[in-house]
Design a protein around this motif. Structure first.
Motif, PDB file in Angstrom:
ATOM      1  N   VAL A   1       0.832  -1.203   0.000  1.00  0.00           N
ATOM      2  CA  VAL A   1       0.000   0.000   0.000  1.00  0.00           C
ATOM      3  C   VAL A   1       0.868   1.254   0.000  1.00  0.00           C
ATOM      4  CG1 VAL A   1      -1.752   1.304   1.261  1.00  0.00           C
ATOM      5  CG2 VAL A   1      -1.853  -1.207   1.209  1.00  0.00           C
ATOM      6  N   ARG A   2       0.559   2.155  -0.899  1.00  0.00           N
ATOM      7  CA  ARG A   2       1.234   3.451  -0.948  1.00  0.00           C
ATOM      8  C   ARG A   2       0.305   4.490  -0.323  1.00  0.00           C
ATOM      9  NH1 ARG A   2       3.075   6.705  -6.451  1.00  0.00           N
ATOM     10  NH2 ARG A   2       4.436   8.262  -5.439  1.00  0.00           N
ATOM     11  N   ILE A   3       0.564   4.828   0.919  1.00  0.00           N
ATOM     12  CA  ILE A   3      -0.267   5.792   1.632  1.00  0.00           C
ATOM     13  C   ILE A   3       0.106   7.199   1.163  1.00  0.00           C
ATOM     14  CG2 ILE A   3      -0.838   6.762   3.887  1.00  0.00           C
ATOM     15  CD1 ILE A   3      -0.324   3.999   5.093  1.00  0.00           C
ATOM     16  N   GLY A   4      -0.815   7.849   0.482  1.00  0.00           N
ATOM     17  CA  GLY A   4      -0.552   9.195   0.006  1.00  0.00           C
ATOM     18  C   GLY A   4       0.203   9.252  -1.307  1.00  0.00           C
ATOM     19  N   THR A   5      -0.320   8.579  -2.331  1.00  0.00           N
ATOM     20  CA  THR A   5       0.232   8.764  -3.674  1.00  0.00           C
ATOM     21  C   THR A   5       0.185  10.245  -4.000  1.00  0.00           C
ATOM     22  OG1 THR A   5      -0.591   6.591  -4.318  1.00  0.00           O
ATOM     23  CG2 THR A   5      -0.038   8.128  -6.106  1.00  0.00           C
ATOM     24  N   TYR A   6      -0.924  10.869  -3.641  1.00  0.00           N
ATOM     25  CA  TYR A   6      -1.028  12.328  -3.617  1.00  0.00           C
ATOM     26  C   TYR A   6      -1.744  12.704  -2.336  1.00  0.00           C
ATOM     27  CZ  TYR A   6      -2.306  17.142  -4.453  1.00  0.00           C
ATOM     28  OH  TYR A   6      -2.462  18.495  -4.312  1.00  0.00           O
ATOM     29  N   GLY A   7      -1.197  13.671  -1.615  1.00  0.00           N
ATOM     30  CA  GLY A   7      -1.752  14.074  -0.334  1.00  0.00           C
ATOM     31  C   GLY A   7      -1.008  13.415   0.817  1.00  0.00           C
TER      32      GLY A   7
ATOM     33  N   VAL B   1      -5.842  12.043   7.283  1.00  0.00           N
ATOM     34  CA  VAL B   1      -6.901  11.031   7.301  1.00  0.00           C
ATOM     35  C   VAL B   1      -6.867  10.285   8.639  1.00  0.00           C
ATOM     36  CG1 VAL B   1      -7.777   8.969   6.103  1.00  0.00           C
ATOM     37  CG2 VAL B   1      -6.616  10.786   4.805  1.00  0.00           C
ATOM     38  N   PRO B   2      -8.016   9.976   9.231  1.00  0.00           N
ATOM     39  CA  PRO B   2      -8.018   9.219  10.487  1.00  0.00           C
ATOM     40  C   PRO B   2      -7.188   7.935  10.362  1.00  0.00           C
ATOM     41  CG  PRO B   2     -10.217  10.022  10.036  1.00  0.00           C
ATOM     42  CD  PRO B   2      -9.395  10.332   8.811  1.00  0.00           C
ATOM     43  N   SER B   3      -6.391   7.660  11.371  1.00  0.00           N
ATOM     44  CA  SER B   3      -5.451   6.541  11.304  1.00  0.00           C
ATOM     45  C   SER B   3      -6.139   5.190  11.151  1.00  0.00           C
ATOM     46  CB  SER B   3      -4.567   6.530  12.553  1.00  0.00           C
ATOM     47  OG  SER B   3      -5.358   6.432  13.728  1.00  0.00           O
ATOM     48  N   TYR B   4      -7.403   5.066  11.624  1.00  0.00           N
ATOM     49  CA  TYR B   4      -8.066   3.763  11.532  1.00  0.00           C
ATOM     50  C   TYR B   4      -8.286   3.340  10.081  1.00  0.00           C
ATOM     51  CZ  TYR B   4     -12.506   6.256  10.705  1.00  0.00           C
ATOM     52  OH  TYR B   4     -13.496   7.049  10.192  1.00  0.00           O
ATOM     53  N   ILE B   5      -8.363   4.306   9.166  1.00  0.00           N
ATOM     54  CA  ILE B   5      -8.512   3.976   7.744  1.00  0.00           C
ATOM     55  C   ILE B   5      -7.288   3.215   7.264  1.00  0.00           C
ATOM     56  CG2 ILE B   5      -8.689   4.922   5.409  1.00  0.00           C
ATOM     57  CD1 ILE B   5     -11.276   5.170   6.974  1.00  0.00           C
ATOM     58  N   TRP B   6      -6.122   3.749   7.565  1.00  0.00           N
ATOM     59  CA  TRP B   6      -4.885   3.096   7.120  1.00  0.00           C
ATOM     60  C   TRP B   6      -4.627   1.801   7.881  1.00  0.00           C
ATOM     61  CZ3 TRP B   6      -4.704   5.401   2.916  1.00  0.00           C
ATOM     62  CH2 TRP B   6      -4.759   6.778   2.772  1.00  0.00           C
ATOM     63  N   GLU B   7      -4.961   1.791   9.151  1.00  0.00           N
ATOM     64  CA  GLU B   7      -4.767   0.567   9.940  1.00  0.00           C
ATOM     65  C   GLU B   7      -5.575  -0.586   9.358  1.00  0.00           C
ATOM     66  OE1 GLU B   7      -5.893   1.848  13.809  1.00  0.00           O
ATOM     67  OE2 GLU B   7      -4.054   2.997  14.144  1.00  0.00           O
ATOM     68  N   SER B   8      -6.818  -0.298   8.964  1.00  0.00           N
ATOM     69  CA  SER B   8      -7.656  -1.337   8.378  1.00  0.00           C
ATOM     70  C   SER B   8      -7.156  -1.728   6.988  1.00  0.00           C
ATOM     71  CB  SER B   8      -9.111  -0.865   8.283  1.00  0.00           C
ATOM     72  OG  SER B   8      -9.680  -0.718   9.567  1.00  0.00           O
ATOM     73  N   LEU B   9      -6.857  -0.735   6.156  1.00  0.00           N
ATOM     74  CA  LEU B   9      -6.409  -1.011   4.784  1.00  0.00           C
ATOM     75  C   LEU B   9      -5.134  -1.835   4.773  1.00  0.00           C
ATOM     76  CD1 LEU B   9      -7.029  -0.372   1.761  1.00  0.00           C
ATOM     77  CD2 LEU B   9      -5.472   1.576   1.987  1.00  0.00           C
ATOM     78  N   CYS B  10      -4.248  -1.591   5.723  1.00  0.00           N
ATOM     79  CA  CYS B  10      -2.941  -2.262   5.750  1.00  0.00           C
ATOM     80  C   CYS B  10      -2.911  -3.508   6.633  1.00  0.00           C
ATOM     81  CB  CYS B  10      -1.865  -1.293   6.235  1.00  0.00           C
ATOM     82  SG  CYS B  10      -1.589   0.122   5.151  1.00  0.00           S
TER      83      CYS B  10
END
Length: 250
Positions: free
Chosen positions: A121-127, A132-141
């Motif tokens: 996962v590339r968090i922040g290809t742009y931006g 973003v709330p951390s739970y979004i990335w925690e779940s995605l990853c």
């Protein structure tokens, strides 16, 4: 080639409270990153080019010095913008499709985990992912192979800039040393390879200077302090490399 894209978050930015949207795309043609799962963080109410020109990209980029200077013209992006992301390419395309209702939204831990399963996962290809709330990335990853992430928001109280998740983006050796004292790993844009701090930094293995021996997908070193590894430096590159070199040399 079509890549599957979904909306994984729509809500307030942790940077300034303005409404943003995050889209995740499986697959990429980017030769440097490889076929990573890409994520785009955009303002909901204004396209990325206009947001850059008007300074509204603060909602998704925060204090990043590569944003350039806003101006009151009626077209184009910010002046002296040194970010390597070309706004008129993927960010603008994603925004237009989003406004047409072209992407479905997925919600909840299970759905996000399933979308990221087995991916790099590339968090922040742009931006900046810290908007973003951390739970979004925690779940995605949570079931992914790994991730890469960078933030300029390590000093912003409201942003979710966990150093275990993110590389701390810096533009000077002084900033890098300050971050190292706090146990953070850094990602530093430099003007020349001679600026690499021996013993603390290595050149990006996917960079031209290192012979592009790897891709971000296969390397995976930019995963913040979750890894016990040296920090990463890269010579300014991309379409705005001249402006980026001027910034880091200042």
């Amino acid at each position: 080639m079509a890549f599957e894209t979904v909306i994984i978050y729509q809500g307030p930015s942790l940077i300034d409270g303005e409404e943003i949207v995050v889209m995740a795309q499986r697959g990429s043609r980017n030769r440097k990153t490889g076929a990573m799962l890409q994520t785009f963080i955009l303002r909901v109410d204004v396209d990325p080019v206009t947001a850059s020109r008007e300074g509204k990209d603060f909602s998704i980029c925060g204090s990043c010095p590569h944003r350039g200077q806003a101006h009151d013209g009626d077209k184009g992006q910010a002046k002296n913008r040194s970010c390597y992301v070309t706004l008129a390419h993927s960010p603008l395309t994603k925004y237009k499709c989003f406004k047409r209702g072209g992407y479905a939204a997925i919600e909840g831990h299970a759905a996000l985990a399933a979308f990221g399963k087995g991916e790099m996962v590339r968090i922040g290809t742009y931006g900046d992912g810290a908007a973003v709330p951390s739970y979004i990335w925690e779940s995605l990853c949570s079931e992914a192979k790994g991730w890469t992430a960078y933030t300029h928001q390590s000093g912003m109280e409201s942003a979710a800039s966990d150093p275990k998740l993110y590389m701390t983006s810096v533009e000077s050796e002084v900033q890098a040393k300050e971050a190292w004292l706090k146990g953070e790993r850094t990602f530093r844009v430099i003007a020349d390879v001679s600026q690499v701090v021996k013993g603390r930094e290595i050149l990006c293995p996917a960079s031209e200077e290192m012979g592009k021996r790897s891709t971000c997908e296969t390397c995976g070193l930019c995963a913040g302090a979750s890894l016990k590894a040296k920090s990463i430096a890269i010579v300014a590159h991309g379409t705005s490399k001249k402006a980026a070199k001027q910034l880091v040399a200042a």
